[in-house]
Design an enzyme around this catalytic site. Sequence first.
Site, PDB file in Angstrom:
ATOM      1  CB  CYS A 250      12.220   3.631  -3.689  1.00  0.00           C
ATOM      2  SG  CYS A 250      13.577   3.490  -2.913  1.00  0.00           S
TER       3      CYS A 250
ATOM      4  CG  LEU B 256      12.156   3.121   2.970  1.00  0.00           C
ATOM      5  CD1 LEU B 256      11.696   4.053   4.043  1.00  0.00           C
ATOM      6  CD2 LEU B 256      11.306   1.924   3.150  1.00  0.00           C
TER       7      LEU B 256
ATOM      8  CG  ASN C  79      10.376  -0.007  -5.776  1.00  0.00           C
ATOM      9  OD1 ASN C  79      10.860  -0.169  -4.525  1.00  0.00           O
ATOM     10  ND2 ASN C  79       9.024  -0.431  -5.879  1.00  0.00           N
ATOM     11  N   GLY C  80      13.417  -1.851  -5.344  1.00  0.00           N
ATOM     12  CA  GLY C  80      13.772  -3.187  -4.698  1.00  0.00           C
ATOM     13  C   GLY C  80      15.127  -3.203  -3.994  1.00  0.00           C
TER      14      GLY C  80
ATOM     15  CB  THR D 224      -8.536 -13.081   0.321  1.00  0.00           C
ATOM     16  OG1 THR D 224      -9.483 -14.020  -0.261  1.00  0.00           O
ATOM     17  CG2 THR D 224      -7.561 -13.650   0.970  1.00  0.00           C
TER      18      THR D 224
ATOM     19  NE  ARG E 207     -13.681 -11.718   4.189  1.00  0.00           N
ATOM     20  CZ  ARG E 207     -14.112 -12.805   4.089  1.00  0.00           C
ATOM     21  NH1 ARG E 207     -13.439 -13.996   4.238  1.00  0.00           N
ATOM     22  NH2 ARG E 207     -15.162 -12.882   3.729  1.00  0.00           N
TER      23      ARG E 207
END
Length: 563
Positions: free
Chosen positions: A2, A63, A87-88, A327, A330
């Site tokens: 979340c 979520l 969150n997690g 990095t 990309r």
Amino acid sequence: MCGIFAIFSKHGEPIGSQVLYGKEHSLREMAYRQSGKQRHRGPDSTGVHIIPEDGVAMVHERLRIVGVERGDQPFVSNDGNVVLVANGEIYNYLELSAAIKKQRGAYEPKSDCHVILELYQDYGEELLKHIKGMFAFALYDRRTKQVLVARDPFGIIPMYIGEDAAGNVWVASEMKCLVDACINVETFPPGEARFGRVGEMQTIRHFEQSWIKEVPTKPCDLELLRSSLESAVRTHLHCDVNFGALLSGGVDSSLIAAIATKIMLEKDPDYRLKTFSVGLRDAPDFKAASRVAKYIRSDHKELVFEIPDALDGIRDIIYHLETYDVTTVRCSLPMLLLARYIKSTGIKMILSGEGADEIFGGYLYFHKAPNYEQFHQELVKRVQQLHHSDCLRANKVAMAKGVELRVPFLDTDFVNHVMQIRPEDKIPGQLNAFPGALEPLRRMEKYVLRAAFTKNYLPDDVLWRQKEQFSDGVGYNWIDSIRRVATSHVSDEDFGQSSRRFPINTPTTKEAFYYRCIFEELFPLESAARTVIRWVPRLDWGCPEDPSGRAQAVHQSLKTDLA
């Protein structure tokens, strides 16, 4: 997974109306508006809890993955004194719930993160000794006016902390929620907690291991390595929604998909894991991913993208990533397209292979390691910087489209196991092979990981496939194109002013300069630039600065040796 947001008053007193964007906002209005900048992280619900007399605002963007019906946050204790936004995923929450129930006589967790609230009431800040998982949370205790903010050991879950001009503390999953209101922001360090009243908070390191400071001497046990990864994957499969797996065709994502399939087949002999790949037409990853999908009988989908479609998103991806690292930018654009596609299929949780390169030494530049000690020290550095690169990319790109991404290789117990293996068993480039495994002329990167899974997990040509960095594996033309387009936006004159314009992390290429200019427009606060650490190979080992795996000399030579 979340998004969390919180404001804690410096003196534990009411916060009056604040002027933001030229208009007055109440505490609730301000919190809701700023948290809205990360609402993509929680498309299912928004919860707001205000304690006006203490000047506290806590917001949760959810979520729904575990405890779909009952797990909306913020969580409030039964007596109303403790409030939590988290969150997690707490992977040992079932065991913790059983222990709480045994102690109290009755307890039913609302979701996996709900145990944090209950454990705090029993253990205070010591609760961090009991939970395992990926997490970032903020907790407020009304009785003491104390705050507890904490982040998981490797920074799988993002979190930032800032301070406004009045000394109030702000916390958020994404930096974009803070930069307009704070005078200073910083990345909240992984493995750390801060506890106490605002202005008096003490730092607690809740993750300390011997391998961080000492070179390990424990030999590798292939059987134990295999069973440890299988256990890690098993803990990461618990959810109440449809899930799938990323499948690039590299050994890391392929092993996670293969193990997950074996575990799910224990429950359902007709089970087929949903797997996903992304790339340009004829990308190197597609052939290998297809081989794995057929081998494990997954329901596999390929997303073919066109270069212009991905290039359109450069500004968007820097906004979501909150970094200008070359990095990371990309790699993330193709992944953003894939995350959007995955969400459209109804999948809300995805497994991925991040973390293996850092704990096993999988990047091709590790072939240049001069000795065992420096090899291990570089592994430690890579693990400690995961939250600036792979974890940041994986989490923020997936969550930009409302998809939770889980990384079994970064299970805390598994990381501790692998990082305690002596470096001589993991270092690539040695001519001697590891006992009991296949015997290539030169030891490949992640050799012991491959050797542990030789018994019917993957096709041999995938199991022993050389490392391709994601931005290379989606198609070699991708890096060449994004570098060319980014460079075309920067004149020689502007690039010549790099050091004066950007004294912090001065860009060394026009591509890096272009990303940095976009970042500065989006996040003009000076301290925001300091939250970024560039991902580059070890230049003092004779490695080229370009982070692409193709830039490393061993990229083709090892394939020749193994032919």
